[in-house]
Design a protein around this motif. Structure first.
Motif, short mmCIF file in Angstrom:
data_model
loop_
_atom_site.label_atom_id
_atom_site.label_comp_id
_atom_site.label_asym_id
_atom_site.label_seq_id
_atom_site.Cartn_x
_atom_site.Cartn_y
_atom_site.Cartn_z
N GLY A 1 -8.54 6.30 -11.60
CA GLY A 1 -9.03 6.44 -10.23
C GLY A 1 -9.22 5.09 -9.56
O GLY A 1 -8.92 4.91 -8.37
N ALA A 2 -9.68 4.10 -10.33
CA ALA A 2 -9.90 2.76 -9.77
C ALA A 2 -8.60 2.11 -9.32
O ALA A 2 -8.57 1.40 -8.30
CB ALA A 2 -10.60 1.88 -10.80
N THR A 3 -7.49 2.35 -10.04
CA THR A 3 -6.22 1.75 -9.63
C THR A 3 -5.74 2.32 -8.29
O THR A 3 -5.20 1.59 -7.46
CB THR A 3 -5.14 1.99 -10.70
OG1 THR A 3 -4.90 3.40 -10.86
CG2 THR A 3 -5.54 1.39 -12.03
N GLY A 4 -5.96 3.64 -8.09
CA GLY A 4 -5.58 4.24 -6.81
C GLY A 4 -6.37 3.68 -5.66
O GLY A 4 -5.83 3.36 -4.59
N LEU A 5 -7.68 3.52 -5.85
CA LEU A 5 -8.52 2.97 -4.78
C LEU A 5 -8.14 1.52 -4.47
O LEU A 5 -8.12 1.12 -3.30
CB LEU A 5 -9.99 3.05 -5.20
CG LEU A 5 -10.60 4.46 -5.26
CD1 LEU A 5 -12.01 4.41 -5.82
CD2 LEU A 5 -10.60 5.11 -3.87
N ALA A 6 -7.83 0.73 -5.49
CA ALA A 6 -7.45 -0.67 -5.27
C ALA A 6 -6.18 -0.77 -4.44
O ALA A 6 -6.10 -1.56 -3.48
CB ALA A 6 -7.27 -1.37 -6.61
N LEU A 7 -5.17 0.03 -4.77
CA LEU A 7 -3.92 -0.01 -4.02
C LEU A 7 -4.13 0.52 -2.60
O LEU A 7 -3.52 0.03 -1.63
CB LEU A 7 -2.85 0.82 -4.74
CG LEU A 7 -1.42 0.69 -4.22
CD1 LEU A 7 -0.96 -0.76 -4.20
CD2 LEU A 7 -0.46 1.53 -5.07
N GLY A 8 -5.01 1.51 -2.44
CA GLY A 8 -5.31 2.03 -1.11
C GLY A 8 -5.95 0.99 -0.22
O GLY A 8 -5.58 0.85 0.96
N VAL A 9 -6.90 0.24 -0.75
CA VAL A 9 -7.57 -0.81 0.04
C VAL A 9 -6.57 -1.88 0.45
O VAL A 9 -6.55 -2.33 1.60
CB VAL A 9 -8.74 -1.42 -0.77
CG1 VAL A 9 -9.27 -2.67 -0.08
CG2 VAL A 9 -9.85 -0.40 -0.94
N LEU A 10 -5.71 -2.31 -0.48
CA LEU A 10 -4.71 -3.33 -0.16
C LEU A 10 -3.76 -2.85 0.95
O LEU A 10 -3.40 -3.62 1.84
CB LEU A 10 -3.90 -3.67 -1.41
CG LEU A 10 -4.59 -4.54 -2.46
CD1 LEU A 10 -3.77 -4.58 -3.75
CD2 LEU A 10 -4.79 -5.95 -1.92
N THR A 11 -3.37 -1.59 0.88
CA THR A 11 -2.43 -1.05 1.87
C THR A 11 -3.08 -0.89 3.23
O THR A 11 -2.51 -1.26 4.27
CB THR A 11 -1.86 0.29 1.39
OG1 THR A 11 -1.30 0.14 0.10
CG2 THR A 11 -0.78 0.79 2.34
N LEU A 12 -4.30 -0.36 3.26
CA LEU A 12 -4.99 -0.13 4.53
C LEU A 12 -5.37 -1.42 5.24
O LEU A 12 -5.44 -1.47 6.47
CB LEU A 12 -6.25 0.72 4.30
CG LEU A 12 -5.99 2.19 3.92
CD1 LEU A 12 -7.29 2.89 3.58
CD2 LEU A 12 -5.27 2.93 5.04
N THR A 13 -5.61 -2.48 4.48
CA THR A 13 -5.95 -3.78 5.09
C THR A 13 -4.72 -4.57 5.49
O THR A 13 -4.84 -5.65 6.08
CB THR A 13 -6.80 -4.62 4.12
OG1 THR A 13 -6.09 -4.80 2.89
CG2 THR A 13 -8.14 -3.96 3.85
N GLY A 14 -3.53 -4.04 5.19
CA GLY A 14 -2.30 -4.72 5.57
C GLY A 14 -1.93 -5.89 4.68
O GLY A 14 -1.03 -6.67 5.02
N GLU A 15 -2.61 -6.04 3.55
CA GLU A 15 -2.37 -7.17 2.66
C GLU A 15 -1.38 -6.84 1.55
O GLU A 15 -1.03 -7.72 0.75
CB GLU A 15 -3.69 -7.62 2.02
CG GLU A 15 -4.74 -8.08 3.01
CD GLU A 15 -4.32 -9.33 3.76
OE1 GLU A 15 -3.61 -10.17 3.16
OE2 GLU A 15 -4.68 -9.45 4.94
#
Length: 465
Positions: A108-122
């Motif tokens: 679950g933590a890996t999904g949240l990490a990739l989601g944050v990176l994508t949503l922030t445009g980074e």
């Protein structure tokens, strides 16, 4: 009693009212712990499929390369290839329920990490590569733990049914996940699909914590010791009813299950369409897989002749799909491809589990998953290169040809060289003999079907120098 073998006393955990009918399609769901597990996995699997679709599409968007999608897939399955057997050793040693709580939390933590990176445009492509690799590391332990934990929730009579329902669960989510992901990606981008996947793991974690431990079947854990990995390999090598199905699914997993590469390439290059079409193709493939899983759940036994026949038809259908001239004909052929591909997976999974001593099941299933998914780091980049260089149709046809050829060759090995009679080798019979060997003959003569088959193989096959 051999270490790890379920005793007759521990095998009877449920009241008569809890015992499901032997051939009921949904019989395993009458067991409370398995029902909790199944429900949690439904939600988590929807998130997993959303992330798979979003991840493939994000990589294709960032790079424009089918080979890059293949690299991402390869990185996700590379840890299974390298460390898969060690994961099986750990699973045989450790209690599975707390182990699964840890692995599901990490996923679950890996999904949240990739989601944050994508949503922030980074997000950059190397972020996706890194996340896929970390997820693969966790899967090394999570996959065999989930596979073998099923036998602790249900009894031997329901194991095949439960394995099939797990696949039906996964494929049902595959119907919903890609469709939702396609709409979500088109509307707001990939980031929210990753976030949903991360949050979806709350459901299986809660299900594991709510289980009644007193109703779990007690299986003795293997104590720490040297040579356990080699012991597992020798165990499989000496049993053709385990070895050759594992080899067959290895070929099919390596070369025949590269749908992430082929479907993105067909969508982007052949049909010149977008994420919604990609989601539709995945949903049709899943519809066939779901049908295959439900048919497998209805069957009471898993036969090796079914495995070989399904593998052959699966490969031939991939060749047919590669040659279809129109979009809708291609889409429709994906349904039987999904059905026969899932039949291969479920038949091999359940027959191998039921033919394996419980003390060895973690290592054997880790080897099964290692060759089925761990071959992807070899097959995915190769198939991606063929697809980029010669086109999606050639890439798809090549994967189908290898799968069909493997089915023919291994079918001949099973019937002629190994000396196995496919009509006699029924996994349910093997399971009963493994769990309850006859004490009067256990140490003197091979009493179960698997041992008899092995003896026939040894007597008929010359030993290589």
């Amino acid at each position: 009693m051999r270490p790890g073998v379920v005793s007759p006393q521990s095998d009877v955990r449920h009241t008569p009212g809890d015992a499901p009918p032997p051939h009921s399609t949904f019989g395993s769901l009458r067991i409370r712990n398995y029902r909790l597990f199944f429900t949690g996995q439904v939600i988590s699997n929807i998130g997993t499929w959303m992330q798979r679709i979003a991840q493939d599409w994000l990589v294709l968007t960032l790079t424009g390369s089918a080979a890059a999608v293949g690299i991402t897939t390869a990185l996700q399955f590379l840890p299974m290839l390298v460390f898969g057997l060690y994961g099986g050793v750990l699973v045989d040693r450790l209690p599975k329920r707390p182990l699964l709580v840890f692995t599901q939390s990490a996923m679950g933590a890996t999904g949240l990490a990739l989601g944050v990176l994508t949503l922030t445009g980074e997000v950059q492509v190397w972020h996706v590569y890194a996340t896929a690799f970390v997820l693969g590391l966790v899967t090394v332990v999570d996959n065999p733990a989930r596979q073998t934990f099923v036998s602790e929730m249900v009894g031997p009579d329901q194991l095949s049914n439960a394995v099939s329902l797990n696949s039906a669960n996964f494929q049902s989510a595959r119907l919903v996940g890609p469709a939702v992901a396609g709409v979500l990606i088109g509307a707001v981008g990939s980031g929210y699909a990753f976030v949903f996947n991360g949050l979806s793991f709350v459901a299986p974690i809660a299900a594991l914590l709510l289980m009644r431990t007193s109703e779990l079947r007690q299986v003795e854990r293997t104590p720490r010791g040297r040579g356990q990995l080699r012991e597992g390999l020798r165990y499989v090598a000496g049993r053709p009813e385990l070895l050759w199905p594992i080899v067959l699914v290895g070929f099919i997993g390596t070369f025949g299950f590269n749908f992430a590469i082929w479907l993105t390439a067909f969508t982007h290059t052949v049909f010149h369409s977008g994420a919604q079409t990609y989601g539709l193709l995945n949903a049709l493939l899943a519809a066939g897989s779901l049908a295959g899983a439900l048919l497998a759940a209805r069957r009471g036994t898993s036969r090796l002749r079914m495995l070989v026949a399904a593998a052959l038809v699966f490969g031939l259908l991939e060749i047919v799909a590669a040659l279809t001239p129109s979009f809708w004909l291609f889409a429709l052929v994906l349904i039987p491809i999904g059905m026969f591909g899932l039949t291969v997976n479920v038949t091999a999974n359940s027959s191998i589990q039921m033919a394996t001593d419980p003390a060895m099941r973690g290592r054997v299933m880790a080897l099964f998953m290692m060759v089925f998914t761990g071959g992807t780091p070899i097959g995915a980049p190769l198939v991606g290169w063929i697809t980029d260089t010669y086109g999606p149709r050639v890439g798809f046809a090549a994967g189908g040809a290898v799968s069909a050829l493997a089915a023919v060759v291994i079918g001949l090995i099973l019937t002629r060289i190994a000396g196995l009679r496919l009509r006699e080798l029924r996994a349910s019979a093997i399971w009963r003999e493994v769990v309850n060997p006859e004490p009067a003959h256990h140490d003197s003569v091979p009493s179960n079907v698997a041992a008899a088959a092995t003896e026939r193989a040894r007597s008929r096959t010359p030993v290589a120098a």
